[in-house]
Design a protein around this motif. Structure first.
Motif, short mmCIF file in Angstrom:
data_model
loop_
_atom_site.label_atom_id
_atom_site.label_comp_id
_atom_site.label_asym_id
_atom_site.label_seq_id
_atom_site.Cartn_x
_atom_site.Cartn_y
_atom_site.Cartn_z
N SER A 315 -12.70 -57.80 -33.23
CA SER A 315 -13.08 -59.17 -32.40
C SER A 315 -12.86 -58.84 -30.92
O SER A 315 -11.91 -58.36 -30.60
N LYS A 316 -14.02 -59.54 -30.07
CA LYS A 316 -13.69 -59.18 -28.96
C LYS A 316 -14.23 -60.80 -28.17
O LYS A 316 -15.04 -61.27 -28.72
N LEU A 317 -13.72 -61.09 -27.06
CA LEU A 317 -14.12 -61.97 -26.39
C LEU A 317 -15.13 -61.73 -24.97
O LEU A 317 -14.53 -60.80 -24.18
N LYS A 318 -16.06 -62.30 -24.75
CA LYS A 318 -17.15 -61.99 -23.61
C LYS A 318 -16.84 -63.27 -22.93
O LYS A 318 -17.18 -64.43 -23.20
N ILE A 319 -16.73 -62.95 -21.50
CA ILE A 319 -16.55 -64.04 -20.68
C ILE A 319 -17.74 -64.07 -19.80
O ILE A 319 -17.99 -62.66 -19.05
N LEU A 352 -9.84 -58.52 -28.48
CA LEU A 352 -8.81 -59.23 -28.98
C LEU A 352 -8.14 -58.50 -30.15
O LEU A 352 -6.98 -58.46 -30.29
N SER A 353 -8.81 -58.16 -31.24
CA SER A 353 -8.07 -57.59 -32.42
C SER A 353 -8.95 -56.62 -33.16
O SER A 353 -10.12 -56.49 -33.13
N SER A 354 -8.36 -55.79 -34.08
CA SER A 354 -9.01 -55.18 -34.71
C SER A 354 -8.17 -54.98 -36.19
O SER A 354 -7.08 -54.41 -36.26
N PRO A 411 -8.57 -64.62 -37.03
CA PRO A 411 -7.57 -65.53 -36.01
C PRO A 411 -8.11 -64.97 -34.63
O PRO A 411 -8.06 -63.96 -34.56
N ILE A 412 -8.20 -65.90 -33.82
CA ILE A 412 -8.75 -65.67 -32.29
C ILE A 412 -7.63 -66.18 -31.36
O ILE A 412 -7.15 -67.29 -31.30
N THR A 413 -6.69 -65.27 -30.57
CA THR A 413 -5.99 -65.72 -29.76
C THR A 413 -6.25 -64.95 -28.23
O THR A 413 -6.84 -64.19 -28.21
#
Length: 532
Positions: A315-319, A352-354, A411-413
């Protein structure tokens, strides 16, 4: 020695001595003049020195909606200074610029835009103004100020053309501070903003004086930057078009046994927009989290084919920060920045996480058999953001009777080393967020499935703002009750004599000669005439 030489020498000697004497006198006069001139220059510089302005505000990391911004403006003059007005304003501005390099040299260059969307003025009573509007030398004057962070902007701020009224409503929301690196004590914050976009708030103190020609000139000016993070409620989920290039909520991939082997089936990956990432108040150090439910479906080519073994889910967060030198008519999109030279976008992606998802259990289902009701789970375990009982639709060419499903909770943090601002859309600057979910499989040949899911970042109001809102609601209820009571009092009524059947039938009628209860002590008293 000839006569000419004697004449020259005789003439030269007195002239030289006189010249030395005069030069010495001029040097003395020059020294005296230089000292007097230096003193005069220092005096003029002191008279022309600008008054010193200091703006002191409450020490706070950031301000939210309905928070009180209090402080004092102190002015100290080095010499007596005449002025006309002292202004204390709270202003909000946005600045953008776009640089484009195209094949045509005539349109190359840089375009800039500036927008002042907020200005609150502090009224200064006349009793606080110095006599004769003169600042005395060496004296400090204090002017307190109080501003309340507004909930939204005035309608006249956004008067350009728009595609829908929802865009206007979004532009009238108070935007957060973005890309302002001049805030005192906040130099290490990184809000992932490009240099091309900047939104800043400041308390501005200014002293002005009117010239002889009637124009106002600034005697001294001082600004104090503050960080604003307004409260943002969670908006309705976006309606994503399947052809939209920014978001992809569903993907289908063919799963093969090997490079030169046949197909096992089609793997479908699907996710919906989760609940917003709710930013807590600055005093609360709790992490900002949400949950995404990734729904999988495997449509086998043969009924006895088993679903693939899952590998990892990244999961990755794109801004994305959109900016423009012309007002946005619609919600910005990446495709618009390629067609409009006045728009630009800056994107940054954070890991974010793997997670290893090899242990996810598949559940076999049948098209003809009715689906069993979803198993009830404990509320502490039920953290899915969408309904787990819903099943993704079948792939386009699947006509089988058996398929497999699975759900993955992700989960997204938000990372703690960044400063995040709420999702917002203003006339010149916008900020959006999205999640990139990449799923890989083990033991099969095939590309990785990737989804791009929109996600919102909202913000809670501060404790002070919540108390102020409750107080306003209470005052509004009291005012409404008082208004209803006044309307009831002034409501027209119809008065008429009682009917004949009611006359003389009152049960409260008192016996003749019976005094009221309060006057029973005075019933037998005798009257005394003052005239004898």
């Amino acid at each position: 020695m000839s006569a000419e030489l004697q004449q020259f020498t005789a003439f030269e000697q007195p002239t030289t001595l006189l010249g030395l004497y005069n030069l010495t006198r001029r040097g003395s006069a020059l020294s005296t003049y230089s000292a007097d001139g230096m003193a005069a220059k220092v005096k003029n510089m002191a008279q022309r020195a600008k008054p010193e302005i200091k703006v002191r505000v409450d020490t706070r990391k950031s301000y939210s909606t309905l928070d009180k911004l209090e402080g004092v403006v102190s002015i100290t003059a080095l010499s007596d200074t005449r002025f006309d007005t002292v202004e204390i304003d709270f202003v909000g501005t946005s600045k953008t610029f776009v640089e484009r390099l195209t094949a045509a040299p005539s349109i190359n260059g840089r375009s800039e835009a500036f927008h002042q969307f907020l200005k609150l003025s502090q009224p200064i009573p006349e009793t606080s103004i110095p006599p004769l509007r003169t600042l005395e030398a060496g004296k400090t004057y204090d002017f307190p100020f109080l501003f309340v962070i507004p909930q939204q902007l005035l309608p006249r701020i956004c008067q350009h053309r728009i595609s829908s009224e929802s865009v206007r409503d979004a532009h009238l929301q108070l935007p957060p501070t973005l890309g302002d690196h001049e805030i005192e004590g906040d130099v290490h914050s990184d809000d992932i903003a490009p240099w091309m976009a900047k939104i800043s708030y400041a308390v501005l103190a200014k002293i002005t004086r009117t010239k002889d020609d009637g124009q106002a000139s600034v005697v001294a000016i001082k600004t104090q930057r503050v960080r604003i993070r307004p409260a943002m409620d969670e908006a309705a989920p976006l309606t994503v078009d399947h052809k939209h290039s920014d978001y992809h909520l569903r993907k289908e991939k063919n799963i093969k046994k090997g490079v030169f082997k046949g197909k096992l089936g089609v793997l479908v990956m699907e996710a919906a927009q989760p609940k917003s990432l709710r930013l807590q108040v600055p005093e609360n150090d709790a992490s900002t989290t949400t949950m995404v439910t990734v729904k999988l479906r495997f449509d086998p080519r043969e009924e006895n084919s088993q679903p693939p073994r899952l590998g990892s889910l990244v999961s990755k967060l794109k801004i994305a920060t959109y900016f423009a030198t012309k007002a946005f008519r619609n919600y910005p999109a990446k495709v618009d920045t390629m067609l409009d030279l006045a728009q630009g976008v800056h994107t940054e992606q954070l890991a974010l996480s793997s997670r290893c998802v090899a242990g996810v259990e598949w559940r076999q289902r049948s098209v003809c058999a009715p689906q069993s009701p979803p198993r009830r789970r404990d509320s502490a375990v039920s953290t899915a953001s969408v309904d787990e009982s819903s099943t993704p639709q079948a792939s386009e060419r699947y006509n089988g009777r058996v398929f497999h499903t699975a759900n993955i909770l992700v989960p997204i943090t938000l990372p703690s080393n960044k400063t995040f601002v709420p999702t917002f859309h203003s006339c010149l600057v916008s900020r959006t967020y999205s999640l990139t979910l990449q799923l890989s499989c083990n033991g099969v040949a095939g590309p990785t499935l990737e989804l791009k899911v929109p996600v919102q970042v909202s913000a809670e109001a501060s404790t002070e703002a919540v108390a102020t809102a409750h107080q306003r609601v209470s005052l509004a209820n009291i005012a409404e009750a008082a208004t209803q009571e006044a309307e009831e009092f002034f409501r027209p009524r119809r008065l008429s004599p009682p009917g004949e059947e009611l006359v003389g039938n009152s049960q409260l009628a008192q016996a003749a000669g019976e005094a009221p209860p309060d006057y029973s002590l005075f019933a037998n008293t005798h009257r005394v005439s003052v005239f004898g």
